[in-house]
Design an enzyme around this catalytic site. Structure first.
Site, mmCIF file in Angstrom:
data_model
loop_
_atom_site.group_PDB
_atom_site.id
_atom_site.type_symbol
_atom_site.label_atom_id
_atom_site.label_comp_id
_atom_site.label_asym_id
_atom_site.label_seq_id
_atom_site.Cartn_x
_atom_site.Cartn_y
_atom_site.Cartn_z
ATOM 1 C CG PHE A 186 -1.432 -1.028 1.717
ATOM 2 C CD1 PHE A 186 -2.301 -2.111 0.116
ATOM 3 C CD2 PHE A 186 -1.998 -1.373 2.807
ATOM 4 C CE1 PHE A 186 -2.667 -3.051 0.905
ATOM 5 C CE2 PHE A 186 -2.630 -3.604 2.839
ATOM 6 C CZ PHE A 186 -2.842 -3.698 2.225
ATOM 7 C CG HIS A 187 4.112 1.797 0.260
ATOM 8 N ND1 HIS A 187 5.488 1.127 0.937
ATOM 9 C CD2 HIS A 187 3.163 2.078 1.965
ATOM 10 C CE1 HIS A 187 5.353 1.292 2.906
ATOM 11 N NE2 HIS A 187 3.987 1.585 2.599
ATOM 12 N N PRO A 188 1.577 3.614 -2.959
ATOM 13 C CG PRO A 188 -0.799 4.073 -3.702
ATOM 14 C CD PRO A 188 0.692 3.590 -2.232
#
Length: 566
Positions: free
Chosen positions: A479-481
């Site tokens: 969850f690090h876009p």
């Protein structure tokens, strides 16, 4: 609500809160901060363990996007939570405070992002941070002690975190007390964005400081508008002059006298640019959107940290699970939390981890570890166990964000293209070998754990085909876009080094979407730094990394002229 402001900031997430607050505090003019979601006062946000309820599924605080089927992941559809409401994703994230390495930002500068090298961004990290280790002092060489964002040490005393650290050191990894200090490599406790055992998200840091009655922090020149869905940016010619919002069932146009700053996040900013007519020409026309500026780079360059976990079952109520024994334990922990804000409810369930080099010749770690005191498996919610995550820090694969509709209220199409580059699979395999070596050490192995998700795989080179199949079957994201509105000095970049959107006027982007390359670690601290720096760019201010000085460009020019005359 006014209908005209000097500045309009779209999105009250990690960067947007920082931009809006700093502009308002500087008395640069009137500011409107627009947020599609609601307030951030719910216990599911403020109590750290609340991530167990906000992250797994869509809801009032989480957009909960689904990705396109991923060919390199056996066609699986991925899940991508994103925060909704004041604080954005800082309201539902793991609260881990990591900046990456200095070389990450030096690479940004070398790629054409002038003013974004480590010496340029360090003052903004320090300005934003109130690290409790400094005891209220202004700063040291690496940290700030008086900023709005509280950064704290763990308040959990889970014995499994210490067993993990002992196992990692037995496996040859050294202990590191500060991943944001002189060196990143090693294992240790993560510092987190918390104050007194509660989540300290970007909204509490920059806007309301926990005051329900003054979400704008008492600033007369700042309007914070929640439940305000931005439908499009309004252009007159090529100049952005306002936004159309939907609020209370009505559509209203707000105008910006000076600038609009788009802080909608990696998915939201690219989507809003495109529905407003800034993006790839053919794609916009296919959705019937009038083209303001043909910008092929919008939505491209999507990057994410591939993540894979090894899980083991252990019958201990020190580990989280939805079991009868676990519920009894948590009842006692809840009473403890209410009393002194310590224990399992103050935990983010990933207190420890580290950074490793899978090749000792590398300049920086290429894999990050997160040790979780729970099984990350919805199908085994009643089973006690732990998980060791490994994520590839600088993946080569690139994805994209596209429109599913011309309506900004429709979720965009997200194609991470995860593991499409085989080099990412190679790095993940190397990371799995490190993880398995740690799990095999006595501090954990003597408890008699049972493998939960990996069977007899050893990742020791004896069956690499099976290991690679496991990687493609089980890898997801952490969850690090980033990257869909890439910053650079080339024609394909979306914004320049001042964060101005190329091809139009009066519009900047300030959030994780502008990152040209992923950093080596969790991305929230960097998103906040971007917001801090963006506010200065709007005001024409620079900060010197060497001396921490602040000056306007006009003053600098006058000084140079005066020096020349002398």
């Amino acid at each position: 609500m006014q209908h005209e402001y000097d500045f309009i900031v779209i999105g009250a997430g990690s960067a947007g809160c920082a931009v809006a607050a700093r502009l308002a505090d500087s008395n640069a003019g009137t500011v409107a901060l627009l947020e599609a979601g609601g307030h951030d006062f719910h216990p599911a946000i403020t109590i750290p363990i609340g991530i167990a309820s906000t992250v797994p599924k869509p809801g009032p605080y989480n957009y909960g996007y689904a990705t396109e089927p991923q060919p390199a992941l056996d066609g699986r559809i991925g899940y991508q939570p994103r925060g909704k409401g004041l604080g954005g994703s800082s309201s539902i994230n793991g609260m881990i405070y990591i900046r990456g390495t200095p070389s990450d930002y030096d690479r940004w500068a070398a790629s054409g992002c002038e003013g974004w090298a480590w010496d340029d961004v360090l003052p903004y990290f320090k300005r934003s941070e109130r690290n409790e280790r400094l005891g209220g002092h202004a700063e040291d060489s690496w940290h700030g002690g008086q900023g709005p964002l509280d950064v704290a040490d763990t308040r959990s005393t889970n014995p499994f975190d210490r067993r993990f650290l002992q196992a990692a050191q037995s496996a040859g990894l050294r202990y590191n007390p500060d991943f944001n200090g002189i060196e990143q490599e090693g294992v240790g406790f993560y510092q987190r964005t918390q104050r007194d055992g509660e989540r300290w998200n970007a909204a509490r840091a920059y806007l309301h400081h926990g005051n329900r009655d003054a979400i704008n922090g008492g600033r007369a020149n700042l309007d914070v508008l929640t439940e305000a869905q931005v439908l499009r940016i309004v252009f007159e010619g090529r100049r952005a002059v306002g936004v159309v919002i939907e609020r209370d069932g009505k559509q209203v146009t707000l105008r910006a006298r000076r600038e609009i700053i788009l802080s909608g996040g990696t998915f939201g900013s690219a989507q809003l640019l495109m529905v407003s007519g800034v993006g790839p020409c053919a794609h916009l026309k296919s959705h019937g959107i009038p083209v303001v500026h043909d910008a092929p780079g919008v939505g491209q360059n999507l990057q994410e940290h591939p993540n894979l976990k090894l899980q083991q079952r252990v019958s201990s109520t020190d580990l989280y699970a939805f079991s009868v024994r676990g519920a009894i334990r948590l009842y006692g922990e809840w009473r403890r939390y209410k009393r002194d804000r310590f224990g399992m409810f103050a935990s983010n369930i990933a207190e420890t981890g580290g950074f490793v080099k899978t090749d000792p010749t590398l300049a920086d770690p290429d894999v990050q570890l997160h040790f979780s005191t729970a099984l990350s498996d919805p199908a085994a919610r009643s089973a006690h166990g732990y998980s060791l995550h490994a994520c590839v820090l600088r993946p080569h694969s690139r994805g994209q964000v596209l429109l599913a509709s011309a309506d900004a209220r429709t979720a965009p199409r997200i194609d991470q293209n995860l593991l499409a580059d085989s080099r990412d699979v190679d790095t993940m395999l190397a990371g799995m070998r490190v993880a398995r070596r740690i799990l095999d050490q006595q501090p954990l192995a003597r408890l008699g754990p049972v493998p939960h998700n990996y069977g007899g795989l050893r990742f020791d080179g004896t069956d690499d085909d099976a290991a690679r199949a496991f990687i493609r079957a089980k890898t997801d994201v952490i969850f690090h876009p980033v990257g869909t509105c890439r910053m650079g000095n080339d024609a394909g970049s979306v914004v320049d080094s001042q964060l101005r959107v190329r091809g139009v006027e009066g519009l900047r982007v300030a959030d994780a979407s502008i990152m040209p390359m992923l950093i080596g670690g969790n991305t929230n601290a960097t998103a906040i730094m971007i917001g801090e720096k963006a506010a200065d760019l709007v005001r024409g201010i620079e900060r010197s990394g060497a001396a921490g000085l602040e000056r306007t460009r006009a003053a600098a020019t006058e000084e140079a002229l005066a020096e020349g005359e002398r």
